[in-house]
Write an enzyme that holds these catalytic residues in place. Structure first.
Site, PDB file in Angstrom:
ATOM      1  CG  ASP A 355      -1.806   1.312   1.483  1.00  0.00           C
ATOM      2  OD1 ASP A 355      -2.816   1.340   0.577  1.00  0.00           O
ATOM      3  OD2 ASP A 355      -1.543   1.994   2.400  1.00  0.00           O
ATOM      4  CD  GLU A 391      -2.008   2.069  -3.469  1.00  0.00           C
ATOM      5  OE1 GLU A 391      -3.430   2.435  -3.499  1.00  0.00           O
ATOM      6  OE2 GLU A 391      -1.690   2.458  -2.214  1.00  0.00           O
TER       7      GLU A 391
END
Length: 722
Positions: A355, A391
């Protein structure tokens, strides 16, 4: 050996010196060694808790290289524990030590108890933030658990499915099975529920090869959600990087969640499905300077976090969540790497999706391709061998880094999402960028030696509209989140087909269903690694909520009573075409060069509706909404295990985003002697009612449609030697 006897309420506990490594609590069969890093603390109390909650404090007398340690004979699995760290409380300088706050061990393997909202959670006095809050937080915070797990893996190993064969299914552990009728009620919403044959069979029959689990590291809900009676559903609020989230365990929180998680992995592996974890190493659950003191902040605030250089009482926030872990510091980088290795070696997971990965790569302010984070991951003999997905953005300046992560990283391709949404929403963007996205995004990933599977292609994800809502709602409807609809993305590159929300108009319903199929067909016929969002294959809706992070209810859960069986069949069929056609999942970028012996075809060619290859003018025509992509299976740069060249069928794929039908010309020889319609999005299941063979020449594409045509070739006549 020196032994220190600590006086506690109701019992005497011996504290031996122990050792500084490994960090965490480790039982050796007769006792447990505790080791905790804190560079600035002046004293550390190890706090043991009886089953009735009675606390016993033992002062750790030994410190080696900033690690406080001690071994407690007789203390073993099941013991609940935490820490209290003494030191200066001076927020203005970044020091926030407060022994009134019970702190979770960052290395604990299991967590017991939930976070309960109380003023005691906060390390500072709200009336005077420069002073400590001396109220004991222990009754309101979770504790670590000493565990010993001898799980019978019985030969289970990482699957290592080739990237080019991978189809990712992003799914939430709880939401997957909370309403599944064939999963026993006691197992719904748990690791055991995800491993239940009823759900595993769904994955297998759909054709996915990997589940990407939304965060399963132990997490808590933010105080602002608890005040509104909501909870953090997605889990991007990590507190324990080694502990499986206990609320997803049917076995409770006494350590049984570790065994249950391993059993889930083993069951998925037995079905040929990899397990990838969505991990949140960029920030923690403690939030900004007004947040609670739960672990890192009280252990060593300036050691774990990036403090604001001008005002150390504040944090540098590249994440939008209040703080950023300082991966530049060796102990923090070690925490990250120790956690990753643990989940691979002990829990058998097959990869990670990071993330806001750009936040991990910031050396000072800029995102650095040569940061210590990349160096350590690249050389690690364990972590470097599993699937690594970034990401590739954060919220800081220069944080959007799609295409800029180094090998061996793959990336969530945000440009793919944006382009495909633009095309099918009717934006006049032409086909130039679409061509890159359909063929693996060579403009992003080729220059540094990566291959097409560096692109993880997606149209939807947990964050945003599910596929059904993407074509049903023009605007977000997030009122249930309690933020006056201010949260969530406002520019979604979507189209509601002319009506906002549900409608009884059959023409709008049919158009929406076709648009869903168009998005999914584009995704599954593109070169790269496709990622499906759980429920998109079933027609799942969130009622227009595009930020359902706090909706732990029917808004977010898969609704197994309202599935669309035709859509499921469509997705399964499209995945099957991909699985059986190497040319649709290329391992190397197309060259656009002539295929030897083909009579003049190319491994990749682009056709305009008139049957001619696209011209330079066509590539820059923003009004062009129809394109044919020809993939020659005889031009694969792929060899089998024995080094023999692989030859596949050839395909002609038409994408037409225009609102009216369009006449197109199917090219004749040498491109093809005929075409078989293998998938067409005007049909509910993707299959025409009867086999359809089309000769070269003119035909008509329906409005807003995708066709996948398998190329037919007349066999060459056999010549007989005299």
């Amino acid at each position: 050996m020196l032994r220190v006897t600590a006086s506690t309420t109701g019992r005497q506990v011996e504290v031996w010196p122990g050792v500084p490594a490994p960090l965490g609590a480790h039982w050796d069969g007769t006792g447990t060694n505790f080791a905790l890093w804190s560079a600035g603390g002046t004293a550390v109390d190890l706090c043991l808790f009886d089953p009735d909650g009675t606390e016993h404090r033992q002062r750790l007398q030994e410190t080696t290289h900033q690690v406080w340690h001690g071994r407690l004979p007789g203390v073993g699995p099941g013991q609940r524990y935490g820490y209290r760290v003494h030191g200066p409380f001076d927020p203005a300088s970044g020091a926030r030590y407060n022994p009134a706050k019970l702190l979770l061990d960052p290395y604990t393997r299991a967590v017991d108890g939930e976070l309960r909202l109380d003023e005691a959670l906060f390390g500072f006095d709200r009336r005077d933030p420069g002073q400590p809050n001396t109220t004991d937080s222990a009754p309101f915070v979770p504790r670590g658990v000493v565990i010993h797990d001898s799980f019978p893996w019985d030969g289970d190993q990482l699957l290592r499915t080739p990237w080019s064969d991978t189809v990712v299914y992003e799914v939430h552990v709880k939401g997957a099975t909370m309403t599944h009728p064939d999963v026993p009620p006691a197992l719904r919403g748990t690791y055991a529920g995800l491993a239940h044959p009823a759900f595993v069979e769904h994955l297998v029959s759909l054709g996915v090869t990997a589940v990407e689990l939304l965060p399963v590291h132990s997490f808590v809900s933010e105080p602002h959600l608890l005040r509104r009676g909501l909870t953090n559903y997605w889990g991007y609020n990590t507190l324990g990087y080694f502990a499986p989230h206990a609320a997803y365990s049917s076995a409770g929180s006494g350590g049984g969640q570790v065994t249950e998680f391993k059993a889930m992995v083993k069951a998925l592996h037995a079905a040929g499905i990899e397990v990838i974890l969505d991990v949140v190493y960029n920030h923690t659950a403690e939030g900004d300077h007004t947040g609670p003191t739960l672990s890192f902040r009280g252990l060593d605030n300036g050691g774990y976090y990036r403090l604001n250089g001008e005002d150390p009482s504040r944090y540098t926030d590249y994440t939008g969540c209040g703080n950023t872990l300082d991966v530049r510091r060796p102990p923090v980088l070690a925490l990250l790497m120790d956690s990753l290795r643990y989940w691979v070696t002990e829990m058998h997971v097959d990869g990670f999706r990071f993330d806001l990965a750009s936040a991990l790569a910031r050396s000072f302010h800029d995102v650095d391709r040569l940061s210590a984070f990349f160096d350590v991951v690249h050389q690690d003999p364990v972590v470097s061998t599993v699937k690594l997905i970034a990401e590739p953005w954060d919220i800081g300046e220069g944080g959007y880094q799609v295409g800029n992560f180094p090998p061996p990283w793959t990336e969530w391709n945000g440009k793919y999402r944006d382009t495909v949404r633009d095309v099918w929403s009717g934006a006049k963007v032409g086909v130039r960028d679409l061509a890159y996205r359909l063929t693996g995004s060579s403009d992003l990933y080729r220059s540094d030696g990566r291959r097409p599977f560096a692109s993880v292609n997606f149209v939807t994800a947990h964050d945003g509209f599910p596929m059904a809502d993407l074509v049903t709602y023009q605007e977000k409807h997030n009122e249930a989140n309690g933020e006056d609809n201010r949260d969530g993305e406002s520019h979604n590159r979507n189209w509601n087909c002319g009506v906002e929300g549900p409608t009884d108009d059959p023409s709008v319903q049919e158009l929406r269903a076709r648009q869903v199929r168009n998005h999914l067909a584009t995704l599954l016929l593109s070169t790269g690694v496709p990622m499906l969002t759980a429920g998109d294959e079933l027609g799942r809706t969130q009622g227009g909520n595009n930020n359902a992070y706090c909706q732990d209810n029917e808004v977010s859960w898969l609704d197994w009573a309202a599935i669309d069986p035709d859509l499921w069949s469509f997705v399964s069929h499209a995945v099957g075409l991909r699985r059986n056609s190497p040319v649709l999942r290329q391992e190397a970028f197309f060259e656009g060069s002539e295929v030897p012996g083909s009579g003049g075809t190319r491994d990749l060619a682009w056709f305009a509706p008139n049957g001619e290859q696209l011209t330079s003018h066509d590539w820059f025509d923003t009004g062009l909404q129809t394109v044919g992509m020809y993939l020659d299976g005889r031009g694969l740069r792929l060899r089998d295990q024995r080094g023999r060249p692989v030859v596949d069928d050839s395909w002609l794929i038409w994408l037409h985003a225009g609102p009216e039908p369009v006449d197109v010309v199917l090219p004749g020889a040498p491109w093809g002697d005929g075409y078989e319609l293998a998938l067409a999005t005007e049909y509910a299941t993707g299959l025409p009612p009867r086999p359809t063979a089309l000769p070269p020449g003119g035909t008509q594409l329906p409005s807003r449609s995708v066709w996948a045509l398998r190329v037919l070739r007349t066999p060459e006549p056999i010549s007989h030697a005299e």
